[in-house]
Design a protein around this motif. Structure first.
Motif, PDB file in Angstrom:
ATOM      1  N   PRO A  94       0.813  -1.224   0.000  1.00  0.00           N
ATOM      2  CA  PRO A  94       0.000   0.000   0.000  1.00  0.00           C
ATOM      3  C   PRO A  94       0.845   1.273   0.000  1.00  0.00           C
ATOM      4  N   LYS A  95       0.158   2.394  -0.162  1.00  0.00           N
ATOM      5  CA  LYS A  95       0.808   3.701  -0.245  1.00  0.00           C
ATOM      6  C   LYS A  95       1.610   4.002   1.022  1.00  0.00           C
ATOM      7  N   GLU A  96       1.015   3.691   2.178  1.00  0.00           N
ATOM      8  CA  GLU A  96       1.697   3.900   3.450  1.00  0.00           C
ATOM      9  C   GLU A  96       1.681   2.585   4.224  1.00  0.00           C
ATOM     10  N   VAL A  97       2.832   2.174   4.720  1.00  0.00           N
ATOM     11  CA  VAL A  97       2.919   0.943   5.504  1.00  0.00           C
ATOM     12  C   VAL A  97       3.399   1.321   6.894  1.00  0.00           C
ATOM     13  N   ASP A  98       2.448   1.549   7.789  1.00  0.00           N
ATOM     14  CA  ASP A  98       2.793   1.903   9.166  1.00  0.00           C
ATOM     15  C   ASP A  98       2.043   0.983  10.125  1.00  0.00           C
ATOM     16  N   HIS A  99       2.114   1.278  11.406  1.00  0.00           N
ATOM     17  CA  HIS A  99       1.452   0.457  12.420  1.00  0.00           C
ATOM     18  C   HIS A  99      -0.053   0.392  12.182  1.00  0.00           C
ATOM     19  N   HIS A 100      -0.622   1.507  11.697  1.00  0.00           N
ATOM     20  CA  HIS A 100      -2.064   1.563  11.441  1.00  0.00           C
ATOM     21  C   HIS A 100      -2.487   0.545  10.383  1.00  0.00           C
ATOM     22  N   LYS A 101      -1.613   0.326   9.385  1.00  0.00           N
ATOM     23  CA  LYS A 101      -1.951  -0.570   8.275  1.00  0.00           C
ATOM     24  C   LYS A 101      -1.427  -1.986   8.493  1.00  0.00           C
ATOM     25  N   ALA A 102      -0.505  -2.151   9.455  1.00  0.00           N
ATOM     26  CA  ALA A 102       0.265  -3.398   9.555  1.00  0.00           C
ATOM     27  C   ALA A 102      -0.594  -4.637   9.810  1.00  0.00           C
ATOM     28  N   ALA A 103      -1.546  -4.555  10.742  1.00  0.00           N
ATOM     29  CA  ALA A 103      -2.299  -5.757  11.125  1.00  0.00           C
ATOM     30  C   ALA A 103      -3.121  -6.295   9.959  1.00  0.00           C
ATOM     31  N   VAL A 125      12.014   4.037   1.544  1.00  0.00           N
ATOM     32  CA  VAL A 125      11.810   2.625   1.884  1.00  0.00           C
ATOM     33  C   VAL A 125      13.147   1.884   1.848  1.00  0.00           C
ATOM     34  N   LYS A 126      13.960   2.202   0.841  1.00  0.00           N
ATOM     35  CA  LYS A 126      15.274   1.555   0.730  1.00  0.00           C
ATOM     36  C   LYS A 126      16.134   1.878   1.963  1.00  0.00           C
ATOM     37  N   LYS A 127      16.062   3.133   2.400  1.00  0.00           N
ATOM     38  CA  LYS A 127      16.878   3.562   3.535  1.00  0.00           C
ATOM     39  C   LYS A 127      16.522   2.793   4.805  1.00  0.00           C
ATOM     40  N   ILE A 128      15.218   2.610   5.068  1.00  0.00           N
ATOM     41  CA  ILE A 128      14.877   1.899   6.305  1.00  0.00           C
ATOM     42  C   ILE A 128      15.116   0.394   6.173  1.00  0.00           C
ATOM     43  N   CYS A 129      15.027  -0.137   4.950  1.00  0.00           N
ATOM     44  CA  CYS A 129      15.357  -1.551   4.753  1.00  0.00           C
ATOM     45  C   CYS A 129      16.836  -1.788   5.066  1.00  0.00           C
ATOM     46  N   CYS A 130      17.674  -0.840   4.672  1.00  0.00           N
ATOM     47  CA  CYS A 130      19.108  -0.974   4.953  1.00  0.00           C
ATOM     48  C   CYS A 130      19.393  -0.726   6.433  1.00  0.00           C
ATOM     49  N   ALA A 131      18.759   0.310   7.010  1.00  0.00           N
ATOM     50  CA  ALA A 131      18.991   0.638   8.422  1.00  0.00           C
ATOM     51  C   ALA A 131      18.572  -0.513   9.337  1.00  0.00           C
ATOM     52  N   SER A 132      17.555  -1.267   8.908  1.00  0.00           N
ATOM     53  CA  SER A 132      17.042  -2.351   9.751  1.00  0.00           C
ATOM     54  C   SER A 132      17.799  -3.657   9.531  1.00  0.00           C
ATOM     55  N   GLY A 133      18.612  -3.717   8.478  1.00  0.00           N
ATOM     56  CA  GLY A 133      19.307  -4.960   8.162  1.00  0.00           C
ATOM     57  C   GLY A 133      18.456  -5.921   7.339  1.00  0.00           C
ATOM     58  N   LEU A 134      17.258  -5.472   6.953  1.00  0.00           N
ATOM     59  CA  LEU A 134      16.356  -6.335   6.176  1.00  0.00           C
ATOM     60  C   LEU A 134      16.988  -6.764   4.854  1.00  0.00           C
ATOM     61  N   HIS A 135      17.848  -5.890   4.296  1.00  0.00           N
ATOM     62  CA  HIS A 135      18.489  -6.204   3.010  1.00  0.00           C
ATOM     63  C   HIS A 135      19.403  -7.429   3.102  1.00  0.00           C
ATOM     64  N   ARG A 136      19.718  -7.847   4.353  1.00  0.00           N
ATOM     65  CA  ARG A 136      20.522  -9.060   4.495  1.00  0.00           C
ATOM     66  C   ARG A 136      19.640 -10.306   4.573  1.00  0.00           C
ATOM     67  N   THR A 187       4.390   2.625  -2.892  1.00  0.00           N
ATOM     68  CA  THR A 187       4.608   2.941  -1.474  1.00  0.00           C
ATOM     69  C   THR A 187       5.432   4.209  -1.288  1.00  0.00           C
ATOM     70  N   GLU A 188       4.826   5.172  -0.622  1.00  0.00           N
ATOM     71  CA  GLU A 188       5.511   6.442  -0.369  1.00  0.00           C
ATOM     72  C   GLU A 188       6.155   6.488   1.005  1.00  0.00           C
ATOM     73  N   PHE A 189       5.634   5.658   1.925  1.00  0.00           N
ATOM     74  CA  PHE A 189       6.175   5.705   3.284  1.00  0.00           C
ATOM     75  C   PHE A 189       6.097   4.337   3.949  1.00  0.00           C
ATOM     76  N   MET A 190       7.168   3.949   4.634  1.00  0.00           N
ATOM     77  CA  MET A 190       7.130   2.747   5.465  1.00  0.00           C
ATOM     78  C   MET A 190       7.989   3.000   6.703  1.00  0.00           C
TER      79      MET A 190
END
Lengths: 108, 147
Positions: free
Chosen positions: A17-26, A85-96, A51-54
């Motif tokens: 979705p356009k925004e993937v936050d806690h509100h949309k997560a469940a 989105v790319k930045k937080i994927c890298c910051a979280s280590g998800l890219h590994r 997706t504009e924000f996660m």
């Protein structure tokens, strides 16, 4: 109708979705789990082109699904990520944990 | 000589998840006047989203409470304060450790504070168990433009 997902065999491409936050997560988690179980998905491609924000809630959803699919020997990929989105994927280590690519292979 | 560039905003909203996006929009709008880069705007939105989500997820057991959001501009420095009157944090250093979460069953990753620290210049957490938590975050805006 919005494009939400495409299924071919056990491969599913899912548009996030356009925004993937806690509100949309469940709701997102429930929808993905239902589709994965119903169609025995083993290859999940998450398309972030809309997706504009996660935030970290979205990371949680992806890690959870990666565990489920990984348990069955499958894999998860993320494609078409925005800079944010790319930045937080890298910051979280998800890219590994999952494969992150610019554009999905086999895309017509 | 121009006046000192300052601005102030103070907002209360219900501790409901629908307001996470609202809080991001409000802070983005406040920030626009400071002429941020796209990356700075994204960084602040991410940090605000994490802080407000924490306030809503961990701050309260019911939704009948409010989250307080304050934005301050002092020249090129933005300060965002997010406060709740929820359960509070007994051990702040532990809570700020990456991957620390009290709600793994909800797939909370424990990355909230790590993201706030990664995307803002300064993050301060004050908390009293049973009284609430206040997160204060600062970021210098426009530095990437060489201003």
């Amino acid at each position: 109708m919005d494009k939400e997902y495409q299924i071919q065999g056990t491969r599913m491409k899912f548009w996030m979705p356009k925004e993937v936050d806690h509100h949309k997560a469940a709701a997102l988690r429930d929808q993905l789990d239902r589709l994965i179980e119903m169609h025995q998905i083993r290859e999940l491609i998450l398309d972030f082109s809309e997706t504009e924000f996660m935030d970290s809630s979205g990371i949680g959803v992806i890690i959870g699904r990666t565990k489920t699919i990984g348990f069955y020997g499958g894999k998860v990929e993320a494609v078409n990520l925005s800079a944010q989105v790319k930045k937080i994927c890298c910051a979280s280590g998800l890219h590994r944990l999952i494969n992150i690519r610019e554009v999905a292979e086999n895309d017509g | 000589m121009t006046d000192k560039k300052t601005n102030h905003m103070h907002l209360y909203f219900d501790a409901r998840s629908v307001n996470e996006g609202f809080a991001r929009m409000v802070v983005s709008a406040f920030l626009t006047e400071m002429n941020p880069t796209l990356e700075e705007l994204s960084d602040v939105k991410t940090a605000v989203s994490e802080a407000v989500t924490n306030a809503i997820v961990h701050g309260y057991s019911t939704e009948a409470q409010q989250v307080e959001l304050i934005c301050d501009r002092n020249e090129d420095e933005l300060t965002v304060t997010v406060s709740d009157r929820g359960v509070g944090i007994a051990d702040i250093p532990a809570a700020m450790q990456p991957f620390y979460t009290t709600k793994p069953e909800q797939e909370r990753t424990g990355m909230g504070f790590a993201f706030m620290e990664a995307f803002m210049d300064e993050v301060r957490v004050e908390s009293v168990p049973g009284e609430g938590t206040r997160v204060t975050m600062k970021k210098c805006i426009g530095r990437e433009n060489g201003r």
